[in-house]
Design a protein around this motif. Structure first.
Motif, PDB file in Angstrom:
ATOM      1  N   PRO A   1       0.821  -1.217   0.000  1.00 42.70           N
ATOM      2  CA  PRO A   1       0.000   0.000   0.000  1.00 42.70           C
ATOM      3  C   PRO A   1       0.854   1.266   0.000  1.00 42.70           C
ATOM      4  CG  PRO A   1      -0.388  -1.318   1.989  1.00 42.70           C
ATOM      5  CD  PRO A   1       0.605  -2.052   1.169  1.00 42.70           C
ATOM      6  N   SER A   2       0.365   2.285  -0.612  1.00 42.51           N
ATOM      7  CA  SER A   2       1.099   3.547  -0.648  1.00 42.51           C
ATOM      8  C   SER A   2       0.839   4.354   0.614  1.00 42.51           C
ATOM      9  CB  SER A   2       0.656   4.358  -1.861  1.00 42.51           C
ATOM     10  OG  SER A   2       0.813   5.731  -1.592  1.00 42.51           O
ATOM     11  N   GLY A   3       1.900   4.573   1.329  1.00 43.71           N
ATOM     12  CA  GLY A   3       1.779   5.348   2.553  1.00 43.71           C
ATOM     13  C   GLY A   3       1.344   6.768   2.254  1.00 43.71           C
ATOM     14  N   LEU A   4       1.722   7.249   1.096  1.00 43.88           N
ATOM     15  CA  LEU A   4       1.362   8.615   0.738  1.00 43.88           C
ATOM     16  C   LEU A   4      -0.148   8.755   0.632  1.00 43.88           C
ATOM     17  CD1 LEU A   4       4.117   9.328  -1.906  1.00 43.88           C
ATOM     18  CD2 LEU A   4       3.778  10.526   0.254  1.00 43.88           C
ATOM     19  N   ALA A   5      -0.753   7.851  -0.112  1.00 44.33           N
ATOM     20  CA  ALA A   5      -2.197   7.923  -0.304  1.00 44.33           C
ATOM     21  C   ALA A   5      -2.921   7.726   1.028  1.00 44.33           C
ATOM     22  CB  ALA A   5      -2.638   6.870  -1.308  1.00 44.33           C
TER      23      ALA A   5
ATOM     24  N   GLY B   1      -1.776   8.216   3.965  1.00 43.78           N
ATOM     25  CA  GLY B   1      -1.528   9.366   4.812  1.00 43.78           C
ATOM     26  C   GLY B   1      -2.399  10.544   4.410  1.00 43.78           C
ATOM     27  N   LEU B   2      -2.511  10.729   3.137  1.00 43.15           N
ATOM     28  CA  LEU B   2      -3.317  11.844   2.649  1.00 43.15           C
ATOM     29  C   LEU B   2      -4.758  11.710   3.126  1.00 43.15           C
ATOM     30  CD1 LEU B   2      -3.676  14.310   0.994  1.00 43.15           C
ATOM     31  CD2 LEU B   2      -3.929  12.910  -1.049  1.00 43.15           C
TER      32      LEU B   2
ATOM     33  N   SER C   1       0.865  11.302   8.469  1.00 39.66           N
ATOM     34  CA  SER C   1       1.836  10.452   7.790  1.00 39.66           C
ATOM     35  C   SER C   1       2.438   9.412   8.720  1.00 39.66           C
ATOM     36  CB  SER C   1       2.962  11.313   7.235  1.00 39.66           C
ATOM     37  OG  SER C   1       3.618  11.976   8.306  1.00 39.66           O
TER      38      SER C   1
END
Lengths: 336, 336
Positions: B48-52, B54-55, B60
């Motif tokens: 999974p993308s932590g960025l997405a 987190g957003l 974060s």
DNA sequence: TGTTGGGCTGAAAGCGGTGTCAATTCGCCG
DNA sequence: CGGCGAATTGACACCGCTTTCAGCCCAACA
């Protein structure tokens, strides 16, 4: 709640696109508009969200640095070098020590991989679990101080073999060593293995056997080495014997034990270490050792990693760093 | 290219919502479906993308640790403590040293603030630029080792004053000091100031003046202290004089200079340091000093910060850590 | 057999930006 | 004075995931 870009846009009476342009320094914004936007940003104390930006751009500009441990000068130097280089290149550095790496553990506890563009990692033992973790790594990574020839990733390694060979040559050639006692860390530790292997090789080439009873596996610790030496140092002293400790801490322990036992260094026993940490200058006599360019290793690994992030498909690079033998008094070379 | 959640969903023949549920361990997924999804994740090596994430979540799970410098055992201990605690609490640690903090510099070069949920920071000098940076900080932060009473943020401080007082009392009361020479770092450095202030206070209370010519501002460095001591140590020796060096490195420099000058420690001159770093155990004689709980400071600051991230509006906390006087041979107390 | 109420699952609306592409505005030429 | 291209700006579709909210299916109940 947080002020977002649309707030700024509304405040400056422009569209979000324009705000974005101002923030990213695109030159196609009319100076007057730019000024309005900048004022709005200032007034609202707007701070762009790295998460959103990262999501769009497909990268976080964050790289991970995973080390076996964070204790000791050794690692802090790596961090220092890595930090400087990362800053230079505009990346943030997420630091973590490997937590527990049990036999079957999946490897480094890298919780935050989903946030990282890449990783630099150093492991003290290449277990199967770690190998698996590496081959599954979802982002580019560089391996530090670990030789995994032919692997499809970048690596920064220290040519320990060469350094140890030079050290042994010095000890034998210039200092007249006729027997070498090896003090390592854990037997499975990669550094122990590399240093031991190189040591044995060098000795063999000099026709000097490394007797099995002269090989000790300890734990890289001052105390342990001290205790061992305190016990058996009489059997070492004299006869041109030299202790090669796989790190400076252990060497310092031996020197301290010698001093207590009345064994004179380097006259009765030579001692050499490895790493050239702070302690090497503080022993009496000062320690002959091998200076390992730790900070450089940290910096190089970050550099390599960031380079790879630009050029994903370049062929794996392999940077070899040369340590340097630092001659001080503990090997007696000054006397000859 | 990266495999995303929708790929997994398609592969497992479910919707993204369901994949999300499986990943986040919500229990409302039918075991059979869950299994399908898990297999798809496995096969696709989905990460999974932590960025997405987190957003979406608005955080974060990354916190910053900003230190004045990364050099030295001192800072590495802080990092170690912080790392352990951060891992414990599920946060990632972004480490950075303050780069250049010029007079007018906007403060720490915190590029990646937009990605951080909060910051722990330590500064060696509280310039106006830094003060401004602090008051503009867009995320919660805790200040380390810096007393800014009444400020609206959490802080973890070391009660240096108290520790120095105890040290001085020991030196005067138990070791018979009759004159104290103070060796500090830069005059503007916060630690220098704190230690100097406490030292002077303690001496005043004991009716012992701290002569202006006995106060030296150096740079926390071994070499500098050594050089100074090599020059003026004859004028210090005897008469119950004690050197109080504001860190162990300088104290070690003094001891080395003494040894070279034939000044006996502690008989002719007492020496005490501060920090209880590794070097304190390696001097001859071993150094009486003050042990500062560095790792604990790192851990506490992370703990405080994460606590604040849960409870944004709790009132500012202030954790005071007590250092401890470590008596070794360099002050001569053992002789009394 | 018609409801009702869970248990699961899917559709869709964002989160806060970026980047593409079209639209608007001008300065200036023919 | 109309036309045109350059200079600016705006609208909007996403990035990859979370999170309502609604819908579907089916057992249980009347």
């Amino acid at each position: 709640m947080r002020v977002s870009m649309s707030d700024v846009a509304r405040h400056a009476n422009v569209s979000m696109s324009t705000v974005s342009r101002v923030i990213n320094g695109l030159e196609i914004v009319k100076p007057e508009t730019r000024k309005r936007v900048e004022e709005a940003i200032e007034q609202l104390r707007y701070q762009p969200s790295g998460l959103a930006r990262g999501l769009m751009r497909g990268r976080s500009e964050l790289i991970g640095l995973v080390l076996p441990d964070l204790h000791g000068e050794f690692y802090s130097e790596i961090i220092r070098g890595a930090d400087a280089e990362a800053r230079e290149l505009g990346y943030g550095l997420v630091i973590s020590s490997i937590h527990k790496v049990g036999e079957d553990a999946p490897g480094p506890a890298i919780q935050h991989r989903g946030l990282l563009d890449g990783m630099a990692l150093m492991v003290s033992e290449l277990t199967d679990g770690i190998r698996r973790t590496l081959s599954d790594m979802p982002v580019p990574f560089v391996l530090l101080d670990n030789d995994l020839p032919g692997a499809p990733h970048d690596s920064v390694i220290i040519d320990q073999r060469h350094a140890v060979r030079k050290l042994m040559q010095h000890v034998i050639g210039n200092c007249g060593a006729r027997r070498v006692i090896f003090l390592g860390g854990a037997e499975s530790n990669v550094d122990t293995r590399a240093r031991f292997g190189a040591c044995r090789e060098a000795l063999e080439q000099s026709g000097l056997p490394l007797a099995p009873e002269d090989v000790y596996y300890l734990d890289f610790d001052y105390r342990t080495a001290f205790n061992l030496a305190a016990r058996v140092i009489p059997s070492w002293a004299g006869s041109g014997a030299f202790v090669f400790a796989a790190n400076d801490e252990m060497a310092a322990g031996v020197i301290a034990a010698a001093s207590q036992a009345g064994v004179r260094i380097p006259d009765d026993l030579g001692v050499v270490g490895f790493d050239d940490t702070r302690i090497a200058q503080l022993t009496h006599p000062a320690l002959t050792t091998v200076r390992v360019p730790m900070a450089l290793m940290g910096a190089e690994s970050v550099r390599l990693l960031c380079q790879r992030l630009q050029q994903r498909d370049a062929k794996p690079a392999r940077v070899v760093l040369q340590p340097e033998v630092v001659v001080r008094a503990s090997c007696g070379a000054a006397n000859k």
